[in-house]
Design an enzyme around this catalytic site. Structure first.
Site, PDB file in Angstrom:
ATOM      1  N   THR A  10       0.958  -1.025  -0.185  1.00 31.84           N
ATOM      2  CA  THR A  10      -0.182  -0.146  -0.065  1.00 31.84           C
ATOM      3  C   THR A  10       0.827   1.309  -0.084  1.00 31.84           C
ATOM      4  OG1 THR A  10      -1.523  -1.225   1.373  1.00 31.84           O
ATOM      5  CG2 THR A  10      -2.058   1.139   0.990  1.00 31.84           C
ATOM      6  N   TYR A  87      11.869 -22.288   6.496  1.00 34.56           N
ATOM      7  CA  TYR A  87      10.533 -22.396   5.569  1.00 34.56           C
ATOM      8  C   TYR A  87      10.522 -23.388   4.450  1.00 34.56           C
ATOM      9  CZ  TYR A  87       6.719 -19.118   4.084  1.00 34.56           C
ATOM     10  OH  TYR A  87       5.336 -18.403   3.948  1.00 34.56           O
ATOM     11  N   ILE A  95      10.490 -10.426   1.511  1.00 32.80           N
ATOM     12  CA  ILE A  95      11.576 -10.112   1.925  1.00 32.80           C
ATOM     13  C   ILE A  95      11.163  -9.372   3.319  1.00 32.80           C
ATOM     14  CG2 ILE A  95      13.124  -8.013   1.416  1.00 32.80           C
ATOM     15  CD1 ILE A  95      14.159 -10.657   0.235  1.00 32.80           C
ATOM     16  N   ASP A  96       9.950  -8.704   3.184  1.00 29.75           N
ATOM     17  CA  ASP A  96       9.775  -7.890   4.559  1.00 29.75           C
ATOM     18  C   ASP A  96       9.832  -8.807   5.954  1.00 29.75           C
ATOM     19  OD1 ASP A  96       7.435  -9.143   3.484  1.00 29.75           O
ATOM     20  OD2 ASP A  96       5.957  -7.351   3.942  1.00 29.75           O
ATOM     21  N   ASP A 117       3.034  -8.143  12.025  1.00 29.11           N
ATOM     22  CA  ASP A 117       3.083  -7.019  11.268  1.00 29.11           C
ATOM     23  C   ASP A 117       1.833  -6.819  10.684  1.00 29.11           C
ATOM     24  OD1 ASP A 117       3.430  -4.927   9.596  1.00 29.11           O
ATOM     25  OD2 ASP A 117       5.088  -5.716   8.313  1.00 29.11           O
ATOM     26  N   THR A 120      -0.987  -4.196   4.979  1.00 31.59           N
ATOM     27  CA  THR A 120      -1.882  -4.518   4.037  1.00 31.59           C
ATOM     28  C   THR A 120      -2.458  -5.969   4.218  1.00 31.59           C
ATOM     29  OG1 THR A 120      -0.721  -3.191   2.549  1.00 31.59           O
ATOM     30  CG2 THR A 120      -2.269  -4.799   1.537  1.00 31.59           C
TER      31      THR A 120
HETATM   32  N1  ATP Z   1      -2.430   6.701   4.771  1.00 32.15           N
HETATM   33  C1  ATP Z   1      -2.401   5.652   4.884  1.00 32.15           C
HETATM   34  N2  ATP Z   1      -2.697   4.702   3.583  1.00 32.15           N
HETATM   35  C2  ATP Z   1      -3.160   3.515   3.727  1.00 32.15           C
HETATM   36  N3  ATP Z   1      -3.431   2.731   4.925  1.00 32.15           N
HETATM   37  C3  ATP Z   1      -2.942   3.530   6.096  1.00 32.15           C
HETATM   38  C4  ATP Z   1      -2.788   4.896   6.035  1.00 32.15           C
HETATM   39  N4  ATP Z   1      -2.459   5.187   7.267  1.00 32.15           N
HETATM   40  C5  ATP Z   1      -2.705   4.191   8.073  1.00 32.15           C
HETATM   41  N5  ATP Z   1      -3.056   3.096   7.303  1.00 32.15           N
HETATM   42  C6  ATP Z   1      -3.360   1.812   7.832  1.00 32.15           C
HETATM   43  O1  ATP Z   1      -2.198   0.848   7.671  1.00 32.15           O
HETATM   44  C7  ATP Z   1      -2.332  -0.186   7.108  1.00 32.15           C
HETATM   45  C8  ATP Z   1      -1.523  -0.722   5.926  1.00 32.15           C
HETATM   46  O2  ATP Z   1      -0.378  -0.653   6.967  1.00 32.15           O
HETATM   47  P1  ATP Z   1       1.114  -0.577   6.192  1.00 32.15           P
HETATM   48  O3  ATP Z   1       1.205   1.113   6.033  1.00 32.15           O
HETATM   49  O4  ATP Z   1       1.872  -1.118   7.080  1.00 32.15           O
HETATM   50  O5  ATP Z   1       0.879  -1.173   4.996  1.00 32.15           O
HETATM   51  P2  ATP Z   1       1.797  -1.286   3.882  1.00 32.15           P
HETATM   52  O6  ATP Z   1       2.621   0.069   3.435  1.00 32.15           O
HETATM   53  O7  ATP Z   1       1.222  -1.857   2.638  1.00 32.15           O
HETATM   54  O8  ATP Z   1       2.987  -2.591   4.146  1.00 32.15           O
HETATM   55  P3  ATP Z   1       2.972  -3.798   3.988  1.00 32.15           P
HETATM   56  O9  ATP Z   1       2.530  -4.217   2.729  1.00 32.15           O
HETATM   57  O10 ATP Z   1       4.241  -4.182   4.337  1.00 32.15           O
HETATM   58  O11 ATP Z   1       2.321  -4.357   4.716  1.00 32.15           O
HETATM   59  C9  ATP Z   1      -3.881  -0.192   6.390  1.00 32.15           C
HETATM   60  O12 ATP Z   1      -4.656  -1.438   6.934  1.00 32.15           O
HETATM   61  C10 ATP Z   1      -4.676   1.036   7.364  1.00 32.15           C
HETATM   62  O13 ATP Z   1      -5.479   0.829   8.110  1.00 32.15           O
HETATM   63  C1  PAU Z   2       2.602 -11.554   2.857  1.00 26.98           C
HETATM   64  C2  PAU Z   2       3.038 -10.098   2.275  1.00 26.98           C
HETATM   65  C3  PAU Z   2       2.237  -9.850   1.373  1.00 26.98           C
HETATM   66  C4  PAU Z   2       3.092  -9.073   3.612  1.00 26.98           C
HETATM   67  O1  PAU Z   2       3.609  -7.959   3.136  1.00 26.98           O
HETATM   68  C5  PAU Z   2       4.907 -10.292   1.774  1.00 26.98           C
HETATM   69  O2  PAU Z   2       5.457 -10.935   2.820  1.00 26.98           O
HETATM   70  C6  PAU Z   2       4.866 -11.352   0.754  1.00 26.98           C
HETATM   71  O3  PAU Z   2       4.563 -10.877  -0.480  1.00 26.98           O
HETATM   72  N1  PAU Z   2       5.033 -12.574   0.981  1.00 26.98           N
HETATM   73  C7  PAU Z   2       5.248 -13.744   0.127  1.00 26.98           C
HETATM   74  C8  PAU Z   2       4.664 -15.116   0.717  1.00 26.98           C
HETATM   75  C9  PAU Z   2       5.374 -15.367   2.013  1.00 26.98           C
HETATM   76  O4  PAU Z   2       5.720 -14.772   2.534  1.00 26.98           O
HETATM   77  O5  PAU Z   2       5.282 -16.558   2.011  1.00 26.98           O
HETATM   78  K     K Z   3       2.910  -6.366   6.378  1.00 30.37           K
END
Ligand code: ATP
Ligand code: PAU
Ligand code: K
Length: 244
Positions: A10, A87, A95-96, A117, A120
């Site tokens: 996201t 795994y 990677i995260d 974590d 998303t």
């Molecule tokens: N500006 C924003 N945009 C999107 N999501 C947000 C925002 N601020 C807070 N959030 C919250 O954060 C969550 C997304 O978390 P995060 O930002 O960690 O996701 P990400 O960047 O997609 O990371 P990842 O893919 O690693 O989980 C959403 O579920 C939402 O509720």
């Molecule tokens: C699960 C997410 C989407 C979380 O960011 C990421 O770690 C990912 O794409 N993982 C690949 C699948 C796995 O971790 O087994």
């Molecule tokens: K995540």
């Protein structure tokens, strides 16, 4: 000095580190990514490294443009990690998740670690006291839950998260809030309970965009650190350059 960048599904987040201290936190829009990095480079002329962890689809070229001024490193499965990866499909592991596991391993030696974590997706990662990465779980994050209920039904509205003070939702809106928010909190508490029952000496880390929001709603009291991925990225990179 290191600029770490975390490309999620996201959002793109970043942080500048002086040794192990986070001195600036950033959120990037893809369109403004290069401009913003330029600004950071002007502000911190001592920046030497750019370290990128990505599970999203942002072009590598956007970062390679800085290669004349910084050492650019994309964290990959080929890097040295401080745990033994058990795994069954190590090359498909995000990677995260690897970076989170590395951070937990380095930061909490000799303990059984569970990293949650809430982004998303919600990911659960277990690294035992012998530094074996065991795996965990992947489930939809808060926003994804609200979106799927709306996208795959005819009658459910799209809502944004609120803090339901009830578990019996007595309207459509409140039923959705309870299902999404309470449902995820129960899920997380369930995983924590299983983990606690299995291991004695443990540490549980909650991170991601929804960490603070969720921490208040858990039965278990655990420490939330929304910067854990960026901090782990810096720490893992320091580990990588020392172990190459
Ligand atoms: N500006 C924003 N945009 C999107 N999501 C947000 C925002 N601020 C807070 N959030 C919250 O954060 C969550 C997304 O978390 P995060 O930002 O960690 O996701 P990400 O960047 O997609 O990371 P990842 O893919 O690693 O989980 C959403 O579920 C939402 O509720
Ligand atoms: C699960 C997410 C989407 C979380 O960011 C990421 O770690 C990912 O794409 N993982 C690949 C699948 C796995 O971790 O087994
Ligand atoms: K995540």
């Amino acid at each position: 000095m290191v600029l770490t960048v975390d490309i999620g599904n996201t959002r793109i987040k970043g942080a500048v580190f002086e040794q192990y201290t986070l001195i600036e936190f950033l959120v990037f829009e893809v369109e403004m990514l290069q401009k913003k990095i330029e600004i950071i480079l002007k502000k911190f002329p001592n920046l030497k490294y750019l370290v990128v962890s990505s599970v999203g689809n942002v072009e590598r070229e956007l970062f390679l443009a800085f290669e004349s001024r910084l050492k650019v490193h994309f964290v990959s499965h080929k890097d040295a990690f401080p745990f033994i990866n058990k795994y069954a499909t190590p090359t498909t592991l995000g990677i995260d998740r690897m970076v989170l596991a590395a951070g937990a391993t380095l930061r909490f030696p000799g303990q059984n670690r569970l990293v949650i974590d809430a982004g998303t997706c919600v990911t659960y990662d277990c690294i035992d006291a012998n530094d074996h990465y065991l795996g965990g779980a992947i489930s939809p994050g808060i926003r994804l839950r609200y979106q799927s209920l709306h996208n795959y039904t005819a009658r459910l509205p799209l809502l944004t998260s609120c803090e339901p003070a009830f578990f019996i939702g007595n309207s459509t809106v409140d039923s959705i809030h309870s299902g999404v928010v309470n449902g995820l909190a129960y899920e997380i508490d369930g995983f924590i309970d299983e983990f606690k029952a299995k291991y004695s000496k443990f540490i549980i880390i909650l991170t991601g965009g929804d960490a603070d929001f969720l921490a208040m709603r858990l039965k278990n009291t655990i420490f939330a650190n929304s910067n854990f991925l960026l901090e782990s990225l810096n720490q893992t990179f320091q580990y990588t350059i020392n172990n190459d």
